[in-house]
Design a protein around this motif. Structure first.
Motif, PDB file in Angstrom:
ATOM      1  N   THR A 246       0.688  -1.341   0.066  1.00 15.90           N
ATOM      2  CA  THR A 246      -0.002  -0.099  -0.103  1.00 15.90           C
ATOM      3  C   THR A 246       0.925   1.205   0.016  1.00 15.90           C
ATOM      4  OG1 THR A 246      -1.976  -1.168   1.286  1.00 15.90           O
ATOM      5  CG2 THR A 246      -1.767   1.414   1.200  1.00 15.90           C
ATOM      6  N   GLY A 247       0.415   2.316  -0.748  1.00 14.39           N
ATOM      7  CA  GLY A 247       1.178   3.346  -0.923  1.00 14.39           C
ATOM      8  C   GLY A 247       0.100   4.522  -1.013  1.00 14.39           C
ATOM      9  N   SER A 248       0.247   5.806  -0.316  1.00 13.20           N
ATOM     10  CA  SER A 248      -0.873   6.794  -0.303  1.00 13.20           C
ATOM     11  C   SER A 248      -0.903   7.609  -1.499  1.00 13.20           C
ATOM     12  CB  SER A 248      -0.631   7.402   1.115  1.00 13.20           C
ATOM     13  OG  SER A 248      -1.638   8.655   1.060  1.00 13.20           O
ATOM     14  N   THR A 249      -1.706   7.823  -2.301  1.00 17.49           N
ATOM     15  CA  THR A 249      -1.508   9.060  -3.382  1.00 17.49           C
ATOM     16  C   THR A 249      -1.752  10.482  -2.706  1.00 17.49           C
ATOM     17  OG1 THR A 249      -3.935   8.721  -3.818  1.00 17.49           O
ATOM     18  CG2 THR A 249      -2.329   7.278  -5.053  1.00 17.49           C
ATOM     19  N   THR A 250      -2.138  10.567  -1.493  1.00 18.85           N
ATOM     20  CA  THR A 250      -2.452  11.775  -1.013  1.00 18.85           C
ATOM     21  C   THR A 250      -1.246  12.273  -0.087  1.00 18.85           C
ATOM     22  OG1 THR A 250      -4.586  10.846  -0.290  1.00 18.85           O
ATOM     23  CG2 THR A 250      -3.954  12.973   0.632  1.00 18.85           C
ATOM     24  N   PHE A 251      -0.329  11.462   0.386  1.00 24.39           N
ATOM     25  CA  PHE A 251       1.056  12.212   0.880  1.00 24.39           C
ATOM     26  C   PHE A 251       2.100  11.504   0.475  1.00 24.39           C
ATOM     27  CE2 PHE A 251      -2.605  12.765   3.835  1.00 24.39           C
ATOM     28  CZ  PHE A 251      -2.615  14.057   3.930  1.00 24.39           C
ATOM     29  N   ASN A 252       2.319  11.478  -0.852  1.00 22.09           N
ATOM     30  CA  ASN A 252       3.542  10.940  -1.298  1.00 22.09           C
ATOM     31  C   ASN A 252       3.744  11.985  -2.825  1.00 22.09           C
ATOM     32  OD1 ASN A 252       5.098   8.599  -0.011  1.00 22.09           O
ATOM     33  ND2 ASN A 252       2.943   7.737  -0.154  1.00 22.09           N
ATOM     34  N   GLU A 253       4.943  12.069  -3.108  1.00 18.73           N
ATOM     35  CA  GLU A 253       4.964  12.597  -4.390  1.00 18.73           C
ATOM     36  C   GLU A 253       5.244  11.270  -5.508  1.00 18.73           C
ATOM     37  OE1 GLU A 253       4.973  15.726  -5.616  1.00 18.73           O
ATOM     38  OE2 GLU A 253       4.546  16.334  -3.523  1.00 18.73           O
ATOM     39  N   ALA A 254       4.758  11.771  -6.843  1.00 17.87           N
ATOM     40  CA  ALA A 254       4.634  10.606  -7.798  1.00 17.87           C
ATOM     41  C   ALA A 254       5.986  10.070  -8.002  1.00 17.87           C
ATOM     42  CB  ALA A 254       4.224  11.377  -9.107  1.00 17.87           C
ATOM     43  N   TYR A 255       7.011  10.815  -8.237  1.00 22.20           N
ATOM     44  CA  TYR A 255       8.491  10.500  -8.585  1.00 22.20           C
ATOM     45  C   TYR A 255       9.072   9.366  -7.439  1.00 22.20           C
ATOM     46  CZ  TYR A 255      13.354  10.289 -10.203  1.00 22.20           C
ATOM     47  OH  TYR A 255      14.262   9.806 -10.942  1.00 22.20           O
ATOM     48  N   ASN A 256       8.898   9.715  -6.152  1.00 23.28           N
ATOM     49  CA  ASN A 256       9.095   8.853  -5.195  1.00 23.28           C
ATOM     50  C   ASN A 256       8.625   7.458  -5.158  1.00 23.28           C
ATOM     51  OD1 ASN A 256      10.708  10.889  -4.246  1.00 23.28           O
ATOM     52  ND2 ASN A 256       9.443  11.440  -2.381  1.00 23.28           N
ATOM     53  N   LEU A 257       7.223   7.500  -5.275  1.00 30.66           N
ATOM     54  CA  LEU A 257       6.517   6.322  -5.500  1.00 30.66           C
ATOM     55  C   LEU A 257       6.926   5.451  -6.695  1.00 30.66           C
ATOM     56  CD1 LEU A 257       2.849   7.126  -4.403  1.00 30.66           C
ATOM     57  CD2 LEU A 257       4.373   5.298  -3.323  1.00 30.66           C
ATOM     58  N   ALA A 258       6.909   6.093  -7.952  1.00 30.66           N
ATOM     59  CA  ALA A 258       7.362   5.285  -9.126  1.00 30.66           C
ATOM     60  C   ALA A 258       8.631   4.791  -8.897  1.00 30.66           C
ATOM     61  CB  ALA A 258       7.358   6.482 -10.286  1.00 30.66           C
ATOM     62  N   ARG A 259       9.714   5.414  -8.332  1.00 31.27           N
ATOM     63  CA  ARG A 259      11.040   5.034  -8.122  1.00 31.27           C
ATOM     64  C   ARG A 259      11.193   3.729  -7.284  1.00 31.27           C
ATOM     65  NH1 ARG A 259      16.172   8.147  -5.312  1.00 31.27           N
ATOM     66  NH2 ARG A 259      17.900   7.035  -6.547  1.00 31.27           N
ATOM     67  N   GLN A 260      10.390   3.972  -5.869  1.00 33.93           N
ATOM     68  CA  GLN A 260      10.354   2.968  -4.965  1.00 33.93           C
ATOM     69  C   GLN A 260       9.658   1.504  -5.613  1.00 33.93           C
ATOM     70  OE1 GLN A 260       8.308   4.846  -1.822  1.00 33.93           O
ATOM     71  NE2 GLN A 260      10.017   4.702  -0.591  1.00 33.93           N
ATOM     72  N   PHE A 261       8.544   1.820  -6.030  1.00 34.66           N
ATOM     73  CA  PHE A 261       8.152   0.424  -6.516  1.00 34.66           C
ATOM     74  C   PHE A 261       8.504   0.008  -7.798  1.00 34.66           C
ATOM     75  CE2 PHE A 261       4.607   1.856  -3.759  1.00 34.66           C
ATOM     76  CZ  PHE A 261       3.979   0.589  -3.339  1.00 34.66           C
ATOM     77  N   LYS A 262       8.911   0.702  -8.876  1.00 36.50           N
ATOM     78  CA  LYS A 262       9.708   0.196  -9.868  1.00 36.50           C
ATOM     79  C   LYS A 262      10.985  -0.634  -9.448  1.00 36.50           C
ATOM     80  CE  LYS A 262      10.684   0.640 -14.604  1.00 36.50           C
ATOM     81  NZ  LYS A 262      10.798   1.469 -16.004  1.00 36.50           N
ATOM     82  N   ALA A 263      11.672  -0.061  -8.707  1.00 39.07           N
ATOM     83  CA  ALA A 263      12.797  -0.547  -8.142  1.00 39.07           C
ATOM     84  C   ALA A 263      12.824  -1.946  -7.523  1.00 39.07           C
ATOM     85  CB  ALA A 263      13.367   0.317  -7.262  1.00 39.07           C
ATOM     86  N   LEU A 264      11.682  -1.983  -6.756  1.00 39.78           N
ATOM     87  CA  LEU A 264      11.376  -3.338  -6.111  1.00 39.78           C
ATOM     88  C   LEU A 264      10.802  -4.290  -6.980  1.00 39.78           C
ATOM     89  CD1 LEU A 264      11.236  -4.709  -3.450  1.00 39.78           C
ATOM     90  CD2 LEU A 264       8.791  -3.719  -3.043  1.00 39.78           C
ATOM     91  N   ASP A 265       9.967  -3.804  -8.086  1.00 39.49           N
ATOM     92  CA  ASP A 265       9.647  -4.846  -9.059  1.00 39.49           C
ATOM     93  C   ASP A 265      10.618  -5.349  -9.801  1.00 39.49           C
ATOM     94  OD1 ASP A 265       7.439  -6.070 -10.365  1.00 39.49           O
ATOM     95  OD2 ASP A 265       7.605  -4.485 -12.087  1.00 39.49           O
ATOM     96  N   VAL A 266      11.894  -4.532 -10.189  1.00 40.32           N
ATOM     97  CA  VAL A 266      12.909  -5.010 -10.876  1.00 40.32           C
ATOM     98  C   VAL A 266      13.830  -5.978 -10.005  1.00 40.32           C
ATOM     99  CG1 VAL A 266      15.213  -4.285 -11.660  1.00 40.32           C
ATOM    100  CG2 VAL A 266      13.082  -3.019 -12.352  1.00 40.32           C
ATOM    101  N   LEU A 267      13.981  -5.655  -8.713  1.00 39.49           N
ATOM    102  CA  LEU A 267      14.704  -6.332  -7.833  1.00 39.49           C
ATOM    103  C   LEU A 267      14.127  -7.727  -7.557  1.00 39.49           C
ATOM    104  CD1 LEU A 267      16.191  -3.907  -5.533  1.00 39.49           C
ATOM    105  CD2 LEU A 267      17.432  -4.898  -7.366  1.00 39.49           C
ATOM    106  N   SER A 268      12.725  -7.924  -7.585  1.00 39.05           N
ATOM    107  CA  SER A 268      11.897  -9.051  -7.335  1.00 39.05           C
ATOM    108  C   SER A 268      11.800  -9.904  -8.636  1.00 39.05           C
ATOM    109  CB  SER A 268      10.830  -8.679  -6.566  1.00 39.05           C
ATOM    110  OG  SER A 268       9.867  -7.997  -7.650  1.00 39.05           O
ATOM    111  N   ARG A 269      12.251  -9.229  -9.605  1.00 34.10           N
ATOM    112  CA  ARG A 269      12.166  -9.935 -11.029  1.00 34.10           C
ATOM    113  C   ARG A 269      10.716 -10.006 -11.379  1.00 34.10           C
ATOM    114  NH1 ARG A 269      16.688 -11.825 -12.918  1.00 34.10           N
ATOM    115  NH2 ARG A 269      18.545 -12.242 -11.479  1.00 34.10           N
ATOM    116  N   GLY A 270      10.113  -8.809 -11.254  1.00 39.20           N
ATOM    117  CA  GLY A 270       8.355  -8.882 -11.745  1.00 39.20           C
ATOM    118  C   GLY A 270       7.314  -9.231 -10.679  1.00 39.20           C
TER     119      GLY A 270
END
Length: 440
Positions: A96-120
């Protein structure tokens, strides 16, 4: 054509279980809240059971209930899942990640990095935040619902655009020519709305599934609109009334079609909280032991559900014939019909509560076959694509995987192995990279 089979997922919470008093259960070590090994053990059980994903809720605040109950979520979903992804190879993770109290770039970076490191194997449960004690942590007041969802749409669109800003063939890494990237495929997005903006690009390549899955756990008109446009997973309400749940699933599917997508691109999950034991009596006994300190204060609540005046002194005496004659299911509480059904079987208020009637998820009770029977009935009734295991304590996951899953497999209701390596493959939803071109 192969028979359609159900999907399974489970809650990744605080290291104890979803019940507020689970930290007191004898099978839980008191330090599980800060012990990553408890979370690793759950993730490995889910993978052994071929679960599609673990679902990590999040609440960025604290309330008075913490005096006696553990926080509902893990210390931090992204940090926790980073460890779990390294300790597993197949099971997916939705944080879960809040769309209300985060910036788009931070969320995009965190989730995509985790997706890459977990192999999708990652998904983002995109939610808005409105709880006052969470909002206060960000120095703000609760924003109007319309504004929160307007921002949520902008956030998801910009995050997905950032995810696609690294071209799929941009990573050249040619040692002989010295070219690392094809910069023509690494492009700024320059997107902005009323609430959120980002230049981009995001310097992270695609994962094996392209980019993270979007999930939605919000209801109502605004939540349906969000899920219909973007989500591959919807975590819906949980009720014993199959007709109600089936209607909700169809509302989600209708919202997906209205957005110009195929209805099967979204998988609808509904929750259940099994009370397990070799017999019904043993299962009830285990639950009563865990809820021992809560039962006295819950007996009056049970009374309200049944239209009766009950107090703690009546916890261990079956309802009298006169009480049962007067008892009525509270029409304003969807749990009440189940409570009345159990009461009429002759159980005491403490035992009725131990059937999970106060839980906001169906609680099938008894041996593994009974749990499997409930899931089979629910699945064949068409109420959901998948079922979300809300384990009262983490020990339930091992018990469920070892004893219930094999029954479902023998009945042809559940797969015997993963169909692929990524979360999208587990769910049977299409690959996506960047924004969905069908959405305007």
């Amino acid at each position: 054509m192969s028979q359609k089979t159900m999907l399974l997922s489970a809650t990744l919470s605080n290291g104890y279980g979803v019940q507020g008093q689970a930290w007191r259960a004898p099978e839980n070590h008191r330090s599980n809240f800060t012990d990553i090994d408890a979370q690793v053990k759950l993730a490995q059980a889910a993978e052994r059971g071929k679960f599609a994903f673990l679902f990590a809720p999040d609440f960025p605040g604290a309330g008075e209930e913490l005096a006696s109950q553990a926080p509902v979520s893990t210390l931090d979903p992204i940090v926790t899942l980073s460890v779990l992804a390294h300790q597993t190879t197949r099971v997916g993770f939705i944080a879960t990640g809040s769309t209300t109290f985060n910036e788009a770039y931070n969320l995009a970076r965190q989730f995509k990095a985790l997706d890459v490191l977990s192999r999708g194997r990652v998904g983002w449960n995109a939610v808005t935040t409105s709880a006052p004690n969470a909002v206060a942590n960000y120095g703000e007041r609760v924003r109007p619902r319309e504004q929160r969802y307007e921002r949520a749409h902008e956030m998801i669109q910009i995050v997905q655009a950032l995810w696609g800003s690294w071209g799929e063939d941009a990573w050249v890494h040619d040692v002989e020519t010295g070219q690392f990237l094809d910069m023509d495929q690494i492009q700024p997005i320059n997107l902005g709305g009323k609430h959120v903006a980002s230049r981009g690009p995001l310097a992270i390549p695609p994962s094996e599934q392209g980019q993270p899955v979007i999930a939605s756990a919000g209801g109502g008109e605004y939540g349906l609109g969000l899920a219909g446009r973007y989500a591959s997973v919807a975590v819906g309400s949980s009720t014993y009334d199959f007709d109600v749940t089936r209607r909700e699933r169809e509302m989600y599917r209708s919202a997906v079609r209205q957005a110009g997508r195929e209805a099967d691109e979204l998988k609808y999950f509904t929750g259940f909280m099994p009370v397990m034991g070799a017999t019904v009596e043993e299962a009830i006994g285990k639950r009563m032991q865990m809820d021992e300190h809560l039962a006295p204060q819950r007996v009056p609540v049970l009374g309200l559900m049944l239209g009766l005046s009950l107090d703690a002194s009546q916890a261990d005496e079956p309802l009298s014939a006169a009480q049962l004659e007067r008892a009525r299911a509270n029409p304003n509480d969807p749990r009440s019909a189940r409570a009345l059904e159990i009461a009429r079987q002759g159980w005491t208020p403490r035992e009725i509560l131990a059937h999970g009637v106060i839980d906001y998820a169906p609680s099938p009770v008894g041996p593994p076959e009974a749990i499997a029977d409930y899931l089979q009935e629910a699945f064949e009734a068409g109420i959901a694509d998948g079922f979300w295991l809300q384990q009262a304590t983490y020990a339930v996951a091992d018990e469920f995987v070892d004893e219930v899953v094999p029954i479902l497999q023998r009945r042809g209701l559940y797969h015997r192995d993963y169909r692929g390596a990524t979360l999208r493959e587990h769910l049977g939803v299409p690959r996506q990279y960047g924004q969905d071109p069908r959405l305007n």
